[in-house]
Structures are given as C-alpha cells and as structure tokens.
Design a protein around this motif. Sequence first.
Motif, short mmCIF file in Angstrom:
data_model
loop_
_atom_site.label_atom_id
_atom_site.label_comp_id
_atom_site.label_asym_id
_atom_site.label_seq_id
_atom_site.Cartn_x
_atom_site.Cartn_y
_atom_site.Cartn_z
N ASP A 185 39.86 25.31 59.99
CA ASP A 185 38.99 26.46 60.14
C ASP A 185 37.56 26.03 59.83
OD1 ASP A 185 38.19 29.10 60.50
OD2 ASP A 185 38.43 29.57 58.38
N GLY A 186 36.67 26.21 60.81
CA GLY A 186 35.27 25.85 60.60
C GLY A 186 35.12 24.35 60.38
N ASP A 187 34.79 23.96 59.16
CA ASP A 187 34.62 22.54 58.86
C ASP A 187 35.61 22.04 57.81
OD1 ASP A 187 33.63 23.88 56.69
OD2 ASP A 187 31.87 22.59 56.44
N SER A 188 36.73 22.73 57.63
CA SER A 188 37.71 22.31 56.63
C SER A 188 39.09 22.12 57.27
CB SER A 188 37.80 23.31 55.49
OG SER A 188 38.27 24.55 55.97
N LEU A 189 39.81 21.14 56.78
CA LEU A 189 41.16 20.81 57.21
C LEU A 189 42.04 20.83 55.97
CD1 LEU A 189 43.31 19.41 59.16
CD2 LEU A 189 42.30 17.28 58.44
N ILE A 190 43.06 21.69 55.97
CA ILE A 190 43.96 21.80 54.82
C ILE A 190 45.37 21.52 55.30
CG2 ILE A 190 44.89 23.32 53.04
CD1 ILE A 190 42.23 24.87 53.23
N ILE A 191 46.01 20.52 54.71
CA ILE A 191 47.39 20.16 55.03
C ILE A 191 48.24 20.65 53.87
CG2 ILE A 191 48.99 18.29 55.49
CD1 ILE A 191 46.54 16.70 56.50
N ILE A 250 32.85 16.27 63.30
CA ILE A 250 33.19 15.50 64.50
C ILE A 250 31.90 15.09 65.18
CG2 ILE A 250 34.31 15.54 66.75
CD1 ILE A 250 36.31 17.51 65.64
N GLN A 251 31.82 13.81 65.56
CA GLN A 251 30.64 13.31 66.25
C GLN A 251 31.07 12.32 67.32
OE1 GLN A 251 28.39 11.76 63.04
NE2 GLN A 251 29.74 10.05 62.66
N HIS A 266 35.31 9.61 70.22
CA HIS A 266 35.01 10.62 69.21
C HIS A 266 35.40 10.10 67.83
CE1 HIS A 266 35.00 13.10 72.83
NE2 HIS A 266 34.17 13.87 72.16
N LEU A 267 34.54 10.37 66.87
CA LEU A 267 34.77 9.98 65.48
C LEU A 267 34.77 11.24 64.62
CD1 LEU A 267 32.29 6.97 65.30
CD2 LEU A 267 34.74 6.88 65.68
N ILE A 268 35.52 11.18 63.53
CA ILE A 268 35.56 12.29 62.59
C ILE A 268 35.28 11.74 61.20
CG2 ILE A 268 38.07 12.15 62.35
CD1 ILE A 268 38.07 15.22 62.06
N ASN A 269 34.32 12.34 60.51
CA ASN A 269 34.00 11.97 59.13
C ASN A 269 34.72 12.93 58.20
OD1 ASN A 269 32.27 9.87 59.79
ND2 ASN A 269 30.50 11.22 59.91
#
Length: 160
Positions: free
Chosen positions: A70-76, A89-90, A97-100
């Motif tokens: 959601d938005g800029d957060s990833l919760i597992i 993501i950039q 594509h890269l993800i920081n």
Amino acid sequence: MKLLKNIFLFAFVVVIIYLAFFIPKRIRIDGTWSVSKILLDGKSLIDSKKDTLFYHSLELFKPKYVAHIDGDSLIIKKGEHKIGTKYIIQQGKNGNHLINLTSNEQTLNGTFQITFDTLVTSASFYNVYVDIVSNSTQLSLQKEVYVKPWKPRPIERGKP
C-alpha cells in the motif's frame, strides 16, 4: 461571453486528449499478494517440499504468507509474524526496474532487481508474478487479477 465559452471548450478538449494518450511512468503494485518464495540470507522461510505442483493445486494448502502493498510500504505477514519494509521503485541504467527497500530486517535493506511476468489464464483472468531479487535474498509474489469482460456495442441496423 462567447470568448470565455470557447476558452473552456478548448481547455476541455485539450484535457480529454491528454487523458486519452497519457501513459503513466510509475509502476503500481498495490494490493494483496500471495507469497510463493521468501529467501532471506540464503534461508528459506517457506518449506521447499511444499513447492510441488500437488501442493499448489489444492485450495486447502495455499501458502500462508501474504504480502500487503500500500503506497510505499510492503508488509509480509504470517499470523503474528510481520516483516515490514518501505520501498521506492525506480528505473535502472539498462532500462530494468530496481526497487530500494529499507527495513528493520537487515537482509531487506538495499537495492534489488524487480521483474514482472504476466500469464493469461483465461479471457477474464490473468496471473501477475513479481520477483524481487538480490545476491542472497529473493521474494516471489503472485496475484490473480480479474478483468471485467468488455461489452460489445449493440447491433445497429445497417452496420456490420
């Protein structure tokens, strides 16, 4: 008054043309995803013997890890156990594509390569697979997406 009306009409036409041909540069991966593989520092959190075709074909034994983006957060999450990260993501230099990721979990800090794959399963369903990979860490997410079928135009007399 007529000049004002023409200006509004021109602005409306420009906005409609812009929205018709606008292609967003940002990738959106929001939603709830199933986690098929979690590899942190070379250690798998999901049993490898469950990665069989038989396991995935049964509805009862779906993977218990779920990713909420959601938005800029990833919760597992799995029950009470939670791994949370913030991401950006950039686009890389080679067009990939890269993800920081930044997290309290040390193995989830840094820049990862992200790949997307789409498999069309039927006319209205397709599966999206996302792999987030670095040297010793891998997250594999999947999601089934339902697309509403398009409605054909009503038949008009005299037109094919």
